[in-house]
Scaffold this active site. Structure first.
Site, mmCIF file in Angstrom:
data_model
loop_
_atom_site.group_PDB
_atom_site.id
_atom_site.type_symbol
_atom_site.label_atom_id
_atom_site.label_comp_id
_atom_site.label_asym_id
_atom_site.label_seq_id
_atom_site.Cartn_x
_atom_site.Cartn_y
_atom_site.Cartn_z
ATOM 1 N N GLU A 65 28.690 -14.077 -53.342
ATOM 2 C CA GLU A 65 27.448 -14.448 -54.025
ATOM 3 C C GLU A 65 26.262 -14.319 -53.060
ATOM 4 O O GLU A 65 25.202 -13.827 -53.431
ATOM 5 C CB GLU A 65 27.519 -15.893 -54.535
ATOM 6 C CG GLU A 65 28.628 -16.166 -55.545
ATOM 7 C CD GLU A 65 29.950 -16.546 -54.887
ATOM 8 O OE1 GLU A 65 30.254 -16.040 -53.786
ATOM 9 O OE2 GLU A 65 30.687 -17.354 -55.475
ATOM 10 N N ALA A 166 63.955 1.132 -48.354
ATOM 11 C CA ALA A 166 64.121 2.566 -48.607
ATOM 12 C C ALA A 166 65.551 2.760 -49.060
ATOM 13 O O ALA A 166 66.488 2.294 -48.397
ATOM 14 C CB ALA A 166 63.860 3.344 -47.326
ATOM 15 N N ARG A 219 52.472 2.050 -36.651
ATOM 16 C CA ARG A 219 52.290 3.337 -35.961
ATOM 17 C C ARG A 219 51.756 4.339 -36.980
ATOM 18 O O ARG A 219 52.505 4.929 -37.748
ATOM 19 C CB ARG A 219 53.614 3.806 -35.354
ATOM 20 C CG ARG A 219 54.166 2.811 -34.336
ATOM 21 C CD ARG A 219 55.406 3.288 -33.629
ATOM 22 N NE ARG A 219 56.544 3.472 -34.487
ATOM 23 C CZ ARG A 219 57.345 2.491 -34.903
ATOM 24 N NH1 ARG A 219 57.093 1.235 -34.578
ATOM 25 N NH2 ARG A 219 58.378 2.763 -35.679
ATOM 26 N N GLY A 330 67.485 -6.864 -43.748
ATOM 27 C CA GLY A 330 68.300 -6.044 -44.637
ATOM 28 C C GLY A 330 68.683 -6.814 -45.885
ATOM 29 O O GLY A 330 68.001 -7.746 -46.318
ATOM 30 N N LEU A 333 69.159 -10.848 -45.905
ATOM 31 C CA LEU A 333 67.919 -11.632 -45.875
ATOM 32 C C LEU A 333 67.196 -11.498 -47.216
ATOM 33 O O LEU A 333 66.720 -12.487 -47.782
ATOM 34 C CB LEU A 333 67.015 -11.170 -44.718
ATOM 35 C CG LEU A 333 65.765 -12.025 -44.527
ATOM 36 C CD1 LEU A 333 66.122 -13.476 -44.183
ATOM 37 C CD2 LEU A 333 64.850 -11.454 -43.443
HETATM 38 N N1 LIG Z 1 67.002 1.180 -45.834
HETATM 39 C C1 LIG Z 1 66.328 0.087 -45.580
HETATM 40 O O1 LIG Z 1 65.234 -0.126 -46.111
HETATM 41 C C2 LIG Z 1 66.898 -0.919 -44.612
HETATM 42 C C3 LIG Z 1 66.067 -1.949 -44.149
HETATM 43 C C4 LIG Z 1 66.616 -2.888 -43.279
HETATM 44 C C5 LIG Z 1 67.948 -2.791 -42.919
HETATM 45 N N2 LIG Z 1 68.707 -1.768 -43.386
HETATM 46 C C6 LIG Z 1 70.118 -1.664 -43.021
HETATM 47 O O2 LIG Z 1 70.766 -2.850 -43.473
HETATM 48 C C7 LIG Z 1 71.827 -3.165 -42.593
HETATM 49 C C8 LIG Z 1 71.650 -4.610 -42.114
HETATM 50 O O3 LIG Z 1 71.644 -5.441 -43.240
HETATM 51 P P1 LIG Z 1 72.233 -6.904 -43.199
HETATM 52 O O4 LIG Z 1 72.245 -7.417 -44.582
HETATM 53 O O5 LIG Z 1 73.480 -6.880 -42.420
HETATM 54 O O6 LIG Z 1 71.184 -7.598 -42.256
HETATM 55 P P2 LIG Z 1 69.960 -8.595 -42.387
HETATM 56 O O7 LIG Z 1 69.731 -9.071 -43.754
HETATM 57 O O8 LIG Z 1 68.831 -7.958 -41.651
HETATM 58 O O9 LIG Z 1 70.496 -9.739 -41.477
HETATM 59 C C9 LIG Z 1 71.431 -10.645 -41.959
HETATM 60 C C10 LIG Z 1 71.622 -11.721 -40.924
HETATM 61 O O10 LIG Z 1 70.389 -12.423 -40.745
HETATM 62 C C11 LIG Z 1 70.678 -13.748 -40.368
HETATM 63 N N3 LIG Z 1 69.911 -14.671 -41.215
HETATM 64 C C12 LIG Z 1 69.108 -15.652 -40.757
HETATM 65 N N4 LIG Z 1 68.542 -16.311 -41.741
HETATM 66 C C13 LIG Z 1 69.003 -15.774 -42.862
HETATM 67 C C14 LIG Z 1 68.745 -16.085 -44.207
HETATM 68 N N5 LIG Z 1 67.919 -17.071 -44.556
HETATM 69 N N6 LIG Z 1 69.366 -15.342 -45.147
HETATM 70 C C15 LIG Z 1 70.180 -14.317 -44.780
HETATM 71 N N7 LIG Z 1 70.446 -13.992 -43.502
HETATM 72 C C16 LIG Z 1 69.846 -14.718 -42.546
HETATM 73 C C17 LIG Z 1 72.167 -13.934 -40.528
HETATM 74 O O11 LIG Z 1 72.737 -13.768 -39.242
HETATM 75 P P3 LIG Z 1 73.098 -15.000 -38.321
HETATM 76 O O12 LIG Z 1 73.598 -16.085 -39.249
HETATM 77 O O13 LIG Z 1 74.134 -14.511 -37.420
HETATM 78 O O14 LIG Z 1 71.869 -15.353 -37.640
HETATM 79 C C18 LIG Z 1 72.607 -12.755 -41.342
HETATM 80 O O15 LIG Z 1 73.905 -12.350 -41.019
HETATM 81 C C19 LIG Z 1 71.768 -2.179 -41.458
HETATM 82 O O16 LIG Z 1 72.686 -1.153 -41.710
HETATM 83 C C20 LIG Z 1 70.361 -1.648 -41.538
HETATM 84 O O17 LIG Z 1 70.287 -0.340 -41.014
HETATM 85 C C21 LIG Z 1 68.210 -0.837 -44.224
#
Ligand SMILES: NC(=O)c1ccc[n+]([C@@H]2O[C@H](COP(=O)([O-])OP(=O)(O)OC[C@H]3O[C@@H](n4cnc5c(N)ncnc54)[C@H](OP(=O)(O)O)[C@@H]3O)[C@@H](O)[C@H]2O)c1
Length: 404
Positions: A65, A166, A219, A330, A333
């Protein structure tokens, strides 16, 4: 874009809707620069001619405003179109309702009534008490769409959550061995960097840190001309501060040699940690400038809720509430964010690849839902194409208060 039949249905004139649409367009230029304030635009109109316009351009700067009033010599008798109710309290700047009263405007048209407890209809009341005609709810849906993140933070205390992933055509974010670099091509990945530049923080889970050792910085391609320092800053930090990288970890901590820890002294890096992680591990990370916030719970879904309330408050290490958080995965989470009902916007990048395999993960993991009625439901907002990839953007609709 509103049309005349909507106008008739809502009892608002086509002229009011046209000027409000202009005010909302102006407001959108402040998005990403004014947070945690709302992006707001204002147009001053007399005899169907725009005599002044402005928008809130930066956090702490003049409101829309005041910008519009300083853009015209004399606003007396004009109609002020404002996309959000004018404020009536002293914040970083004096009340805008008073500025409009002093400028002698005859009428104020508002899109969205501000639910912020220090305003909440108070601006409207003050204008009406001064004898100014006030109309609200004009182009309300468009106003709410622009203000969605602000409205969520004011109404719930939590930032707006953008989930980005992705995936392949068959819905996998990695192969069965965990390989995910790269599913999409360079143009789509550039769009992700632009998105990073517009949010307060990016979050990943420990699984992604271990699998990908990501850097999670902005980046962007080098500009064709030499950028000024201000231009460079605008691309890598919004007005509220530099991008923050968040790692969610319940039991494990990132390796001290990981890219995130190694660069924590240059780019803020915070750990959202479960209550059972050893103090000695956190102290080692603190020596490398990684800040830790420890949740009271180990429950992954409750952990998401608690962390969002903390990020949306002024109690986080930045000392300023966050408005936009992007979760880059991933799937575990993102599963927790979905189960907490905290995915507000999705940017799904889809590549022309099929990955296959039952064990190859999809974007949103456990716990999942049993009935479709419990699904996160979002509305189609936009579709972009990049070479052989597409991006679908879906958003939640947020309603402000009823029209006053
Ligand atoms: N294409 C894409 O867009 C993309 C993006 C990201 C990842 N990725 C791929 O996804 C894979 C990894 O996925 P992911 O599911 O294993 O890993 P994530 O979701 O990144 O991590 C899971 C870990 O995070 C920790 N965590 C802490 N707080 C949490 C919560 N509130 N909820 C859930 N987890 C929590 C836990 O480990 P702790 O309990 O041990 O701490 C859990 O085992 C890899 O292969 C990566 O390359 C792909």
């Amino acid at each position: 874009m509103p049309n005349d039949s909507n106008a008739a249905a809502n009892g608002h004139s086509a002229e009011d809707i046209r000027w409000m649409t202009k005010a909302i367009e102006l407001a959108s230029q402040g998005r990403g620069k004014v947070e945690p304030n709302p992006p707001v635009g204002c147009v001053l109109v007399r005899d169907s001619i725009c005599i002044g316009k402005g928008y809130h351009q930066r956090f702490g700067g003049p409101h829309a405003e005041v910008e519009a009033l300083s853009d015209c010599d004399d606003a007396s008798g004009a109609t002020a179109y404002v996309s959000l109710e004018p404020c009536c309290h002293h914040g970083k700047t004096p009340p805008c309702a008073d500025a409009l009263i002093r400028a002698n405007v005859a009428r104020v048209v508002i899109s969205v009534v501000d639910p912020f407890d220090q305003v909440d209809g108070g601006g409207i009341e003050r204008l009406r008490s001064a004898g100014i005609e006030v109309i609200t709810g004009v182009a309300k849906e468009e106003g709410e769409e622009l203000l969605a993140a602000y409205l969520k933070r004011v109404l719930t205390g939590m930032p707006w959550v953008i989930a980005k992933w992705a995936m392949s055509l068959d819905g996998r974010i990695a192969t069965k061995t965990g390989e995910s670099k790269w599913i999409t091509g360079p143009s789509a990945r550039s769009a992700v960097h632009e998105l990073r530049a517009s949010v307060d923080a990016i979050a990943v889970g420990m699984g992604t840190v271990l699998a990908d050792n990501p850097l999670l910085t902005v980046r962007l391609p080098k500009p064709t001309k030499i950028a000024t320092a201000a231009e460079t800053d605008a691309k890598t930090a919004n007005n509220s501060g530099p991008l923050v990288r968040l790692v969610y970890s319940r039991s494990r901590v990132p390796d001290l040699q990981s890219q995130l820890v190694q660069t924590a002294s240059q780019t803020p890096t915070w750990l959202v940690a479960g209550p059972e992680i050893a103090t000695a591990d956190l102290a080692r990370l603190a020596d490398h400038d990684v800040e830790t916030w420890q949740c009271e719970t180990i429950d992954p879904v409750e952990m998401v809720r608690q962390s969002l309330l903390w990020l949306g408050s002024n109690d986080n290490p930045r000392g300023l509430a966050m408005t936009h958080l992007m979760v880059e995965g991933g799937s575990q989470l993102l599963g927790s964010f979905a189960a907490a009902g905290q995915i507000d916007e999705v940017h799904a990048f889809i590549a022309g690849k099929c990955i296959g395999g039952h064990s190859a993960p999809g974007p949103v993991g456990d716990p999942g839902i049993k009935t479709l009625a419990d699904a996160t439901s979002l509305r189609m907002s936009r579709m972009d194409s990049f070479d052989n990839d597409v991006r679908l953007i879906y958003r939640r609709q947020i309603a402000a208060t009823e029209t006053t």
